[in-house]
Write an enzyme that holds these catalytic residues in place. Structure first.
Site, PDB file in Angstrom:
ATOM      1  N   GLY A   1      42.242  24.452  42.156  1.00 11.12           N
ATOM      2  CA  GLY A   1      40.927  25.450  42.054  1.00 11.12           C
ATOM      3  C   GLY A   1      39.837  24.830  42.356  1.00 11.12           C
ATOM      4  O   GLY A   1      40.080  23.793  41.243  1.00 11.12           O
TER       5      GLY A   1
ATOM      6  N   ASP B   1      43.921  26.631  29.893  1.00 19.48           N
ATOM      7  CA  ASP B   1      45.586  26.315  29.487  1.00 19.48           C
ATOM      8  C   ASP B   1      45.804  25.139  30.066  1.00 19.48           C
ATOM      9  O   ASP B   1      47.193  24.823  28.669  1.00 19.48           O
ATOM     10  CB  ASP B   1      46.028  27.135  30.619  1.00 19.48           C
ATOM     11  CG  ASP B   1      46.325  26.559  31.967  1.00 19.48           C
ATOM     12  OD1 ASP B   1      45.185  25.352  31.514  1.00 19.48           O
ATOM     13  OD2 ASP B   1      47.205  27.023  32.777  1.00 19.48           O
TER      14      ASP B   1
ATOM     15  N   THR C   1      40.063  23.608  34.256  1.00 19.42           N
ATOM     16  CA  THR C   1      40.225  24.421  34.911  1.00 19.42           C
ATOM     17  C   THR C   1      39.561  25.579  34.289  1.00 19.42           C
ATOM     18  O   THR C   1      39.147  25.754  32.667  1.00 19.42           O
ATOM     19  CB  THR C   1      42.332  24.826  34.452  1.00 19.42           C
ATOM     20  OG1 THR C   1      42.525  25.981  34.574  1.00 19.42           O
ATOM     21  CG2 THR C   1      42.574  24.521  32.858  1.00 19.42           C
TER      22      THR C   1
ATOM     23  N   ARG D   1      47.437  22.123  47.471  1.00 21.27           N
ATOM     24  CA  ARG D   1      48.903  21.804  48.442  1.00 21.27           C
ATOM     25  C   ARG D   1      49.301  20.879  48.353  1.00 21.27           C
ATOM     26  O   ARG D   1      50.634  20.844  50.108  1.00 21.27           O
ATOM     27  CB  ARG D   1      48.824  23.013  49.711  1.00 21.27           C
ATOM     28  CG  ARG D   1      48.337  24.789  49.621  1.00 21.27           C
ATOM     29  CD  ARG D   1      48.299  25.012  51.398  1.00 21.27           C
ATOM     30  NE  ARG D   1      47.605  26.111  50.480  1.00 21.27           N
ATOM     31  CZ  ARG D   1      48.324  27.116  50.873  1.00 21.27           C
ATOM     32  NH1 ARG D   1      49.280  27.358  52.545  1.00 21.27           N
ATOM     33  NH2 ARG D   1      47.751  28.409  51.157  1.00 21.27           N
TER      34      ARG D   1
ATOM     35  N   ARG E   1      46.133  32.875  34.794  1.00 23.25           N
ATOM     36  CA  ARG E   1      47.165  32.522  35.102  1.00 23.25           C
ATOM     37  C   ARG E   1      48.447  32.775  34.372  1.00 23.25           C
ATOM     38  O   ARG E   1      47.929  33.654  33.426  1.00 23.25           O
ATOM     39  CB  ARG E   1      47.758  31.329  35.372  1.00 23.25           C
ATOM     40  CG  ARG E   1      47.587  30.984  37.026  1.00 23.25           C
ATOM     41  CD  ARG E   1      47.954  29.395  37.072  1.00 23.25           C
ATOM     42  NE  ARG E   1      48.127  28.518  36.289  1.00 23.25           N
ATOM     43  CZ  ARG E   1      48.638  27.156  36.175  1.00 23.25           C
ATOM     44  NH1 ARG E   1      49.406  26.928  37.234  1.00 23.25           N
ATOM     45  NH2 ARG E   1      48.607  26.517  35.382  1.00 23.25           N
TER      46      ARG E   1
ATOM     47  N   ASP F   1      46.760  21.072  34.952  1.00 25.03           N
ATOM     48  CA  ASP F   1      47.790  20.719  34.601  1.00 25.03           C
ATOM     49  C   ASP F   1      48.650  20.229  35.811  1.00 25.03           C
ATOM     50  O   ASP F   1      49.501  19.286  36.058  1.00 25.03           O
ATOM     51  CB  ASP F   1      49.064  21.727  34.024  1.00 25.03           C
ATOM     52  CG  ASP F   1      48.758  22.789  34.718  1.00 25.03           C
ATOM     53  OD1 ASP F   1      48.158  23.727  36.189  1.00 25.03           O
ATOM     54  OD2 ASP F   1      49.847  23.650  34.025  1.00 25.03           O
TER      55      ASP F   1
ATOM     56  N   ASP G   1      40.421  28.372  33.473  1.00 22.63           N
ATOM     57  CA  ASP G   1      42.181  29.056  32.512  1.00 22.63           C
ATOM     58  C   ASP G   1      42.215  28.819  30.920  1.00 22.63           C
ATOM     59  O   ASP G   1      42.574  29.116  30.121  1.00 22.63           O
ATOM     60  CB  ASP G   1      43.657  28.239  33.150  1.00 22.63           C
ATOM     61  CG  ASP G   1      43.438  29.533  34.942  1.00 22.63           C
ATOM     62  OD1 ASP G   1      42.834  30.346  34.824  1.00 22.63           O
ATOM     63  OD2 ASP G   1      44.713  28.843  35.144  1.00 22.63           O
TER      64      ASP G   1
HETATM   65  O1  F6P Z   1      44.096  27.816  38.175  1.00 21.85           O
HETATM   66  C1  F6P Z   1      42.107  29.149  38.419  1.00 21.85           C
HETATM   67  C2  F6P Z   1      43.390  30.099  39.443  1.00 21.85           C
HETATM   68  O2  F6P Z   1      41.591  30.603  38.945  1.00 21.85           O
HETATM   69  C3  F6P Z   1      44.132  31.300  38.499  1.00 21.85           C
HETATM   70  O3  F6P Z   1      43.191  31.404  36.987  1.00 21.85           O
HETATM   71  C4  F6P Z   1      44.001  32.263  39.121  1.00 21.85           C
HETATM   72  O4  F6P Z   1      45.096  32.774  39.118  1.00 21.85           O
HETATM   73  C5  F6P Z   1      44.483  31.462  40.034  1.00 21.85           C
HETATM   74  O5  F6P Z   1      43.727  29.863  39.657  1.00 21.85           O
HETATM   75  C6  F6P Z   1      44.473  31.132  41.789  1.00 21.85           C
HETATM   76  O6  F6P Z   1      44.521  30.446  42.536  1.00 21.85           O
HETATM   77  P1  F6P Z   1      43.917  29.983  44.064  1.00 21.85           P
HETATM   78  O7  F6P Z   1      42.334  30.470  44.528  1.00 21.85           O
HETATM   79  O8  F6P Z   1      44.854  29.894  44.642  1.00 21.85           O
HETATM   80  O9  F6P Z   1      44.144  31.964  44.735  1.00 21.85           O
END
Ligand code: F6P
Length: 364
Positions: free
Chosen positions: A14, A144, A140, A77, A186, A118, A142
């Site tokens: 992301g 995490d 990130t 992906r 997440r 990660d 997150d």
């Molecule tokens: O890991 C970053 C994050 O924004 C998370 O907080 C969230 O769950 C996920 O990515 C959303 O992913 P996407 O952009 O694929 O919807």
């Protein structure tokens, strides 16, 4: 090993505020301090698989410090070890990591800097085991990732979420409502915890502390009895009821982590309304949290990380991730950083201090 001459940068997973600041710092340090050539792979590992990249000069990375997103593009992906192929039989997965190693060799690269969370850093670790010279940068919102006190992008996400909750506060007060605000993060509750505390949330729910609906309802009713006719409930997207499951919004099979969480706050709003008779409203903050310009502390951290990553490459030190420990940027083992997720401990000092001043975490 002879001095590294040619390196590549790749941004995976992301997008996240501060990525461009890292790209700028890596490229400028590599070019200006060490005289290296720098190239950038397009759209994360997709670019490495398909050999799509572009040369990065100092001018290309100039003026991007404050820019959100990533100038290189990204993808979540394109895992070379599990590359999705759509055929007549549906989706299948192939290991194309040998092709990736070939492309890396073809470009005569001495190292690859992977800016990722990660998922991307686990791929980087896999490529490292195949002989690629890799340095990771922890990215990130997150927060995490293990082995670092903090990741870049997290401070901006907390700032964005806090600002949004502050605005929701005034409507909650005016309309005497229970306002639920769902944050990203997440499986970790870092964003909800920090933004919830910073914005004075009355209830903060995180995945690490499964909630009890009755406890939340009691808190909302108690506030009403005391004349506070509104409540702010900050809900991490991974929050779940005691004995229950996280709410999955969609499954993206091709993704390194296929689950996309989301929707728990809507379920909870229905439940709280039923239990308390108070009107509830839901705001899902979504990608607002990770878009736009990074806050100053993320720009600074991203720059420190980027410069340190280029230094590691120049020193010929690989299989490492740059990390922040006690305000010092240090190298850590990449395999340790991706071995497990860094979750919020329920006895985190911020939780204990806020419990003491009446904030409800849904558990007691
Ligand atoms: O890991 C970053 C994050 O924004 C998370 O907080 C969230 O769950 C996920 O990515 C959303 O992913 P996407 O952009 O694929 O919807």
């Amino acid at each position: 090993m002879s001095k590294p001459k040619r390196i590549a940068i790749l941004t995976g997973g992301g997008d996240c505020p501060g990525i461009n600041a890292v790209i700028r710092a890596v490229a400028k340090t590599a070019i200006m301090k060490y005289g290296m050539e720098v190239t950038g792979y397009r759209d994360g590992f997709w670019g490495l698989i398909h050999d799509k990249h572009r040369c990065l000069d100092v001018e290309d990375v100039s003026g991007i410090l404050t820019l959100g997103g990533t100038i290189l593009g990204t993808s979540n992906r394109a895992n070379p070890f599990r590359h999705p192929q759509k055929g007549p039989q549906g989706l299948s997965f192939q290991d194309v990591s040998d092709q990736v190693m070939e492309n890396y060799g073809k470009q005569k690269l001495d190292a690859l800097v992977v800016i990722g969370g990660d998922g991307s850093l686990s791929i980087a670790q896999g490529l490292c085991q195949k002989g690629m010279n890799v340095v990771g940068v922890p990215k990130t919102i997150d927060n995490d990732l293990c082995e670092t006190d903090v990741t870049f992008g997290y401070a901006t996400a907390v700032f964005n979420a806090t600002e949004a909750i502050d605005k929701i506060h005034s409507t909650a007060q005016s309309h005497h409502r229970v306002m639920l605000v769902e944050t990203m993060g997440r499986y970790a509750g870092w964003i909800a915890l920090a933004a919830g505390v910073a914005s004075g949330g009355d209830v903060i729910l995180i995945p690490e502390m499964p909630y009890d609906l009755e406890v939340i309802s009691q808190k909302v009713c108690e506030r009403s009895r005391k004349g506070k006719r509104f409540s702010i409930v900050v809900v991490a997207e991974g929050a779940k009821p005691r004995g229950g499951e996280m709410v999955v919004d969609r499954v993206i099979e091709e993704s390194t982590d296929p689950w996309r969480l989301g929707g728990i706050s809507r379920n909870l709003a229905v439940d709280i309304e039923k239990e308390t008779g108070q009107e509830c409203r839901v705001t899902v903050l979504g990608h607002l949290q990770r878009g736009g310009t990074p806050v100053p502390s993320d720009r600074i951290l991203a720059t420190r990380f980027g410069c340190a990553a280029a230094d590691l490459v120049a020193e010929g030190r690989f299989g490492l991730m740059v990390a922040l420990k006690n305000d010092r940027v240090v190298p850590v083992e990449l395999d340790k950083a991706v071995a497990k997720q860094k979750l919020v401990p329920p006895d985190h000092p911020l939780i204990l201090a806020n419990k003491a001043i009446g904030v409800c975490f849904g558990d007691e």
